[in-house]
Design an enzyme around this catalytic site. Structure first.
Site, PDB file in Angstrom:
ATOM      1  N   CYS A   1       0.841  -1.199   0.000  1.00 11.50           N
ATOM      2  CA  CYS A   1       0.000   0.000   0.000  1.00 11.50           C
ATOM      3  C   CYS A   1       0.880   1.255   0.000  1.00 11.50           C
ATOM      4  O   CYS A   1       1.508   1.558  -1.010  1.00 11.50           O
ATOM      5  CB  CYS A   1      -0.964  -0.035   1.186  1.00 11.50           C
ATOM      6  SG  CYS A   1      -2.384   1.072   0.987  1.00 11.50           S
TER       7      CYS A   1
ATOM      8  N   HIS B   1      -3.407  -5.468   0.115  1.00 13.96           N
ATOM      9  CA  HIS B   1      -2.902  -6.016   1.388  1.00 13.96           C
ATOM     10  C   HIS B   1      -2.916  -7.549   1.342  1.00 13.96           C
ATOM     11  O   HIS B   1      -3.852  -8.185   1.830  1.00 13.96           O
ATOM     12  CB  HIS B   1      -3.758  -5.511   2.549  1.00 13.96           C
ATOM     13  CG  HIS B   1      -3.576  -4.060   2.842  1.00 13.96           C
ATOM     14  ND1 HIS B   1      -2.640  -3.598   3.731  1.00 13.96           N
ATOM     15  CD2 HIS B   1      -4.188  -2.960   2.329  1.00 13.96           C
ATOM     16  CE1 HIS B   1      -2.694  -2.277   3.781  1.00 13.96           C
ATOM     17  NE2 HIS B   1      -3.621  -1.861   2.926  1.00 13.96           N
TER      18      HIS B   1
ATOM     19  N   GLU C   1      -1.332  -9.637   3.081  1.00 11.44           N
ATOM     20  CA  GLU C   1      -1.237 -10.264   4.404  1.00 11.44           C
ATOM     21  C   GLU C   1      -2.592 -10.689   4.944  1.00 11.44           C
ATOM     22  O   GLU C   1      -2.681 -11.617   5.766  1.00 11.44           O
ATOM     23  CB  GLU C   1      -0.567  -9.302   5.395  1.00 11.44           C
ATOM     24  CG  GLU C   1      -1.367  -8.089   5.819  1.00 11.44           C
ATOM     25  CD  GLU C   1      -1.264  -6.887   4.895  1.00 11.44           C
ATOM     26  OE1 GLU C   1      -1.666  -5.778   5.297  1.00 11.44           O
ATOM     27  OE2 GLU C   1      -0.787  -7.063   3.751  1.00 11.44           O
TER      28      GLU C   1
END
Length: 547
Positions: A380, A519, A521
């Site tokens: 990001c 994102h 993750e």
């Protein structure tokens, strides 16, 4: 129709209700049941999206674009069940809905009260999707006795009475403090917590007792007697070396069996825990070690980057190495050389964030990684700062920056290679935003498709050219500078399907340098590490052999 398990906490906060809920969900799955997990938070924010990470830790984003509590990340990582917007609710959202209905006249002029109007709204929320799964696990945030939590406790009390007998149970998590001076575990705080719960009409069926010491049989019997639960339903929860030991540890202590007994499910299906045994083996028996620096602006609170830290752990499991994460404050080298702070790391990760503070340090981290050939993953804002660094140092745009920082300063200081996103496509609809819109829920949120360039490094990592990932941002890299940047080696290797929004950049003549606008993750799990984190840790391992 689902059976409901309500998980509450007492004595102190941060005992691990979210982890206990996630582990229980995994254990029920291991026995062949389908589950869904939910979080009910008493705070008055509509959602945690506008909270500072120092207040609440990270914001976990669902596929359908909800900004939720970080415990939903635990739920997904342990069960693999993708969370939805209907799996998280706060007092603020409940009250907002009630007041909207009152303004519309839905209550036909009645006086609006906590009981029944607020509690009915909570009960309606609990019932969403109840016919889709075998078990619905609902965690109540905070601790029993908190004034802001009372409507939720009253709602779940009513809810259990509305349902047929045996369809709801209550699990209460407490603390057994150990007094070293007397050499004793003290049960009184647990007794008082249960008494508080009983005073509002809820009797726990299962007690999960956090303890640093083994719980003697005598204390277990005492807890069962004074708290009015079966001795077999007093479950010990000890400190663990890794959270991924929790399913096996709770199974060993009999938590899943206690739950099935409380529902009178017999005979109970035998659990298949092979997945968790493999996860534990990978955590306990690494075959190497890598050091990765996370260069961020919220490093004083590790929960601000919870999913990133866990995704790195998953990447380590995939490569059978231990990932040693070290937190580096980006402000340390805002105005000085980054090398003294970053030398010795096998890889560098720059995560997301908001605002200008610490961004010059993030830019220097990207420059250090690019010029020193250190594996780099920018997420990001970490991708945006990598693009700004390339614009300044490769494409001769010395005043390159982000429109976000100009908005913050109230004047134009940069050539904005990153701009405020005012329009994008979501599904079949066009979304429009203005810079002065309300902050809550106005970003590009949730899962979006991306198309990867054939032959690119990311296409190789993913094993496909079509992906979807979760987003949470309101600024984008400006494609007006694409040609200049690509001529200098920064390739735009992932784009939105309409080709208007950049999703991934990579440096072509670098061992491993990737920036992503999304994102990744948020979708990583211990038994299914995200491809980017798996390959990032592999690159760090290769770099460790060269250092």
């Amino acid at each position: 129709m689902a059976r409901f398990i309500f998980i509450t906490g007492g004595v102190v906060s941060s005992l691990g209700k979210g982890l206990a809920s996630a582990a229980l969900g995994a254990l029920l799955q291991a026995r062949g049941y389908s589950v869904r997990l939910r979080k009910l938070d008493p705070y008055l924010n509509v959602d945690p999206g506008t909270m500072s990470p120092f207040e609440h830790g990270e914001v976990f984003v669902t596929d359908d674009g909800a900004e939720t509590d970080l415990d939903l990340g635990h739920y997904e990582r342990f069960t693999g069940v993708a969370a939805r917007s209907t799996d998280s609710v706060s007092s603020g959202r409940i009250y907002s809905t009630v007041l909207e209905k009152e303004r519309r006249g839905d209550y036909l002029g009645k006086t609006i009260q906590v009981v029944p109007h607020v509690t009915n709204e909570i009960k309606d929320f609990l019932d969403i999707g109840a016919d889709e799964v075998d078990f619905m696990l609902c965690e109540i945030g905070g601790t029993v006795g908190d004034i802001e939590g009372l409507p939720f406790f009253e709602a779940i009390r009513q809810f259990s009475h509305d349902k047929p007998r045996g369809q709801c149970i209550f699990m209460h998590l407490t603390l057994l403090p150990y007094l070293a001076a007397s050499g004793e575990l003290k049960t009184k705080p647990t007794q008082h917590s249960v008494k508080e719960l009983q005073s509002i009409g809820i009797a726990p069926d299962i007690l999960v007792c956090r303890s640093e010491q083994p719980i003697p049989e005598k204390e277990r019997e005492k807890i069962a007697l004074f708290c009015n639960v079966r001795k077999e339903a007093v479950v010990a929860a000890y400190d663990l070396k890794s959270i991924y030991e929790a399913p096996l540890a709770y199974h060993e202590q009999g938590l899943d069996q206690a739950v099935l007994d409380a529902f009178d499910i017999s005979p109970a299906p035998r659990p298949d825990l092979s997945v968790w045994e493999d996860v534990k083996d990978r955590v306990e028996h690494p075959e190497g070690d890598v050091k990765i620096a996370i260069v961020g602006k919220y490093v004083q609170l590790e929960d601000a980057y919870k999913s990133i830290k866990e995704a790195l752990t998953h990447g380590g499991m995939a490569n059978r190495v231990k990932v040693s994460v070290e937190w580096v404050d980006a402000e340390l080298f805002d105005r000085e050389d980054a090398a003294p702070h970053l030398e010795g790391y096998h890889a560098i990760l720059v995560p997301g964030g908001f605002g200008e503070r610490g961004t010059e340090g993030k830019i220097k981290a990207a420059e250090f990684a690019r010029t020193r050939k250190v594996p780099y993953l920018g997420i990001c804002l970490g991708m945006q700062m990598a693009v700004v660094e390339a614009a300044r140092n490769l494409a001769d745009l010395g005043d390159a920056g982000s429109e976000e920082f100009d908005h913050e300063a109230g004047k134009k200081r940069f050539t904005p290679v990153v701009y405020h996103l005012k329009e994008w496509v979501q599904g079949n609809a066009k979304v429009k935003r203005k810079a002065d819109d309300d902050k809550g829920g106005t970003m590009r949120l949730g899962a979006y498709d991306a198309v990867l360039s054939a032959g690119s490094r990311v296409a190789e990592i993913y094993g496909t050219t079509a992906i979807d990932e979760r987003h949470r941002h309101r600024y984008e890299v400006d494609l007006d500078y694409r040609e200049q940047l690509e001529a200098k080696g920064l390739k735009f290797s992932g784009m939105s399907p309409d080709g208007k929004l950049p999703e991934i950049v990579e440096v072509s003549d670098h061992p491993w340098f990737i920036g992503v606008q999304f994102h990744p993750e948020l979708k990583s799990k211990p038994f299914a590490p995200h491809p980017l984190f798996r390959d990032f840790v592999r690159a760090a391992l290769e770099n460790s052999r060269l250092v």
